[in-house]
Design a protein around this motif. Structure first.
Motif, PDB file in Angstrom:
ATOM      1  N   UNK A   1       0.834  -1.198   0.000  1.00 27.14           N
ATOM      2  CA  UNK A   1       0.000   0.000   0.000  1.00 27.14           C
ATOM      3  C   UNK A   1       0.872   1.252   0.000  1.00 27.14           C
ATOM      4  N   UNK A   2       1.899   1.253   0.841  1.00 29.56           N
ATOM      5  CA  UNK A   2       2.784   2.415   0.934  1.00 29.56           C
ATOM      6  C   UNK A   2       3.494   2.665  -0.399  1.00 29.56           C
ATOM      7  N   UNK A   3       4.022   1.608  -1.003  1.00 34.26           N
ATOM      8  CA  UNK A   3       4.749   1.767  -2.264  1.00 34.26           C
ATOM      9  C   UNK A   3       3.821   2.263  -3.373  1.00 34.26           C
ATOM     10  N   UNK A   4       2.643   1.702  -3.454  1.00 37.58           N
ATOM     11  CA  UNK A   4       1.705   2.125  -4.486  1.00 37.58           C
ATOM     12  C   UNK A   4       1.195   3.544  -4.213  1.00 37.58           C
ATOM     13  N   UNK A   5       1.000   3.876  -2.943  1.00 34.13           N
ATOM     14  CA  UNK A   5       0.580   5.239  -2.594  1.00 34.13           C
ATOM     15  C   UNK A   5       1.668   6.239  -2.969  1.00 34.13           C
ATOM     16  N   UNK A   6       2.927   5.907  -2.731  1.00 29.95           N
ATOM     17  CA  UNK A   6       4.015   6.822  -3.086  1.00 29.95           C
ATOM     18  C   UNK A   6       4.139   6.973  -4.601  1.00 29.95           C
ATOM     19  N   UNK A   7       3.879   5.911  -5.347  1.00 31.76           N
ATOM     20  CA  UNK A   7       3.839   6.015  -6.805  1.00 31.76           C
ATOM     21  C   UNK A   7       2.697   6.934  -7.226  1.00 31.76           C
ATOM     22  N   UNK A   8       1.559   6.767  -6.591  1.00 30.14           N
ATOM     23  CA  UNK A   8       0.397   7.613  -6.874  1.00 30.14           C
ATOM     24  C   UNK A   8       0.714   9.079  -6.569  1.00 30.14           C
ATOM     25  N   UNK A   9       1.363   9.327  -5.431  1.00 27.18           N
ATOM     26  CA  UNK A   9       1.740  10.692  -5.066  1.00 27.18           C
ATOM     27  C   UNK A   9       2.641  11.310  -6.131  1.00 27.18           C
ATOM     28  N   UNK A  10       3.575  10.536  -6.635  1.00 26.02           N
ATOM     29  CA  UNK A  10       4.498  11.035  -7.657  1.00 26.02           C
ATOM     30  C   UNK A  10       3.733  11.426  -8.921  1.00 26.02           C
ATOM     31  N   UNK A  11       2.762  10.608  -9.313  1.00 25.30           N
ATOM     32  CA  UNK A  11       1.969  10.923 -10.497  1.00 25.30           C
ATOM     33  C   UNK A  11       1.069  12.132 -10.246  1.00 25.30           C
ATOM     34  N   UNK A  12       0.484  12.218  -9.057  1.00 22.86           N
ATOM     35  CA  UNK A  12      -0.368  13.363  -8.725  1.00 22.86           C
ATOM     36  C   UNK A  12       0.424  14.668  -8.755  1.00 22.86           C
ATOM     37  N   UNK A  13       1.662  14.599  -8.295  1.00 25.28           N
ATOM     38  CA  UNK A  13       2.522  15.788  -8.279  1.00 25.28           C
ATOM     39  C   UNK A  13       2.975  16.153  -9.691  1.00 25.28           C
ATOM     40  N   UNK A  14       3.313  15.145 -10.475  1.00 27.49           N
ATOM     41  CA  UNK A  14       3.789  15.396 -11.836  1.00 27.49           C
ATOM     42  C   UNK A  14       2.668  15.849 -12.766  1.00 27.49           C
ATOM     43  N   UNK A  15       1.452  15.367 -12.514  1.00 27.32           N
ATOM     44  CA  UNK A  15       0.310  15.677 -13.378  1.00 27.32           C
ATOM     45  C   UNK A  15      -0.856  16.186 -12.534  1.00 27.32           C
TER      46      UNK A  15
ATOM     47  N   UNK B   1      -3.275  18.184 -12.965  1.00 26.22           N
ATOM     48  CA  UNK B   1      -4.602  18.221 -13.586  1.00 26.22           C
ATOM     49  C   UNK B   1      -5.280  16.852 -13.545  1.00 26.22           C
ATOM     50  N   UNK B   2      -4.485  15.810 -13.407  1.00 28.11           N
ATOM     51  CA  UNK B   2      -5.001  14.438 -13.366  1.00 28.11           C
ATOM     52  C   UNK B   2      -4.923  13.831 -11.957  1.00 28.11           C
ATOM     53  N   UNK B   3      -4.665  14.656 -10.960  1.00 23.59           N
ATOM     54  CA  UNK B   3      -4.433  14.154  -9.597  1.00 23.59           C
ATOM     55  C   UNK B   3      -5.594  13.307  -9.076  1.00 23.59           C
ATOM     56  N   UNK B   4      -6.816  13.756  -9.274  1.00 21.25           N
ATOM     57  CA  UNK B   4      -7.981  13.008  -8.780  1.00 21.25           C
ATOM     58  C   UNK B   4      -8.064  11.649  -9.449  1.00 21.25           C
ATOM     59  N   UNK B   5      -7.814  11.620 -10.734  1.00 18.17           N
ATOM     60  CA  UNK B   5      -7.847  10.342 -11.473  1.00 18.17           C
ATOM     61  C   UNK B   5      -6.779   9.386 -10.947  1.00 18.17           C
ATOM     62  N   UNK B   6      -5.543   9.886 -10.751  1.00 19.81           N
ATOM     63  CA  UNK B   6      -4.476   9.004 -10.271  1.00 19.81           C
ATOM     64  C   UNK B   6      -4.740   8.510  -8.854  1.00 19.81           C
ATOM     65  N   UNK B   7      -5.316   9.361  -8.005  1.00 20.35           N
ATOM     66  CA  UNK B   7      -5.657   8.938  -6.641  1.00 20.35           C
ATOM     67  C   UNK B   7      -6.635   7.753  -6.705  1.00 20.35           C
ATOM     68  N   UNK B   8      -7.660   7.882  -7.537  1.00 24.06           N
ATOM     69  CA  UNK B   8      -8.681   6.837  -7.653  1.00 24.06           C
ATOM     70  C   UNK B   8      -8.108   5.562  -8.281  1.00 24.06           C
ATOM     71  N   UNK B   9      -7.349   5.734  -9.362  1.00 21.98           N
ATOM     72  CA  UNK B   9      -6.751   4.573 -10.038  1.00 21.98           C
ATOM     73  C   UNK B   9      -5.792   3.846  -9.099  1.00 21.98           C
ATOM     74  N   UNK B  10      -4.987   4.605  -8.369  1.00 14.10           N
ATOM     75  CA  UNK B  10      -4.049   3.984  -7.435  1.00 14.10           C
ATOM     76  C   UNK B  10      -4.770   3.128  -6.408  1.00 14.10           C
ATOM     77  N   UNK B  11      -5.847   3.665  -5.841  1.00 18.54           N
ATOM     78  CA  UNK B  11      -6.590   2.881  -4.854  1.00 18.54           C
ATOM     79  C   UNK B  11      -7.206   1.645  -5.499  1.00 18.54           C
TER      80      UNK B  11
END
Length: 194
Positions: free
Chosen positions: A155-169, A171-181
């Motif tokens: 969970x931690x590793x996938x959440x940190x990957x999600x955080x990286x994508x949310x920070x990099x993109x 405009x797509x942060x909400x989508x990456x948060x949902x997809x990650x979960x």
């Protein structure tokens, strides 16, 4: 007579240590750099923390308790497991995106030999409820029978990957948060859509 210690100076030293550890890494961060960053004499650091190890342990506890407050202060103690884990996911991802430096330093401190077993116990205690939820969910078949430590690390590793994508993109942060979960949930429940 010794001067009373100041909470402001102590907190300034903890923040300075966090900043220096984030920039240099734990092993390459001398106490002189921490004192300089805090704007105090090096001797002042040792008035508040007898050793660098004591400072490291105080910082570890401080960050873990801050994270616990972010995750557990409004944690839903009732309801479906999925909703409860999604709450934790969102709270952790929000905290990590808002506090990248703290997350970086916590990652370093979590594997540091200088963090004592006592500090680890203090840092773990607020999260014990999450482990109980995971164990109960495994026993009742909601989650796959994977080791709890592995589920938490995944969970931690996938959440940190999600955080990286949310920070990099952003405009797509909400989508990456949902997809990650969704990726996490499907992995721990065995839900595969083929």
């Amino acid at each position: 007579m010794a001067r009373p210690k100041s909470d402001d100076k102590r907190n300034a030293l903890l923040l300075a240590a966090e900043q220096v550890f984030a920039q240099r890494g734990l092993a390459a961060a001398p106490t002189s750099a921490i004192s300089k960053q805090a704007g105090v004499a090096e001797g002042t650091l040792f008035t508040y923390f007898r050793t660098k190890d004591e400072l490291v342990n105080a910082l570890y506890r401080s960050i873990k308790l801050d994270l616990a407050d972010a995750l557990m202060s409004r944690f839903p103690r009732q309801g479906p497991v999925r909703d409860r884990l999604e709450y934790l996911w969102n709270a952790f991802v929000d905290w990590g995106v808002a506090n990248p430096q703290r997350l970086n330093v916590l990652d370093q401190l979590s594997v540091a030999d200088t963090v004592s077993d006592e500090s680890k116990a203090v840092g773990y205690e607020p999260f014990a409820e999450i482990e109980t939820l995971a164990q109960t969910s495994i026993k009742t078949g909601v989650l796959q029978a994977y080791p709890v430590e592995f589920v938490a690390a995944s969970m931690k590793a996938l959440a940190e990957t999600t955080m990286a994508f949310m920070t990099a993109y952003p405009a797509e942060a909400t989508r990456y948060r949902k997809v990650g979960f969704e990726v996490f949930w499907n992995g721990v429940t065995g839900n595969t859509k083929s």
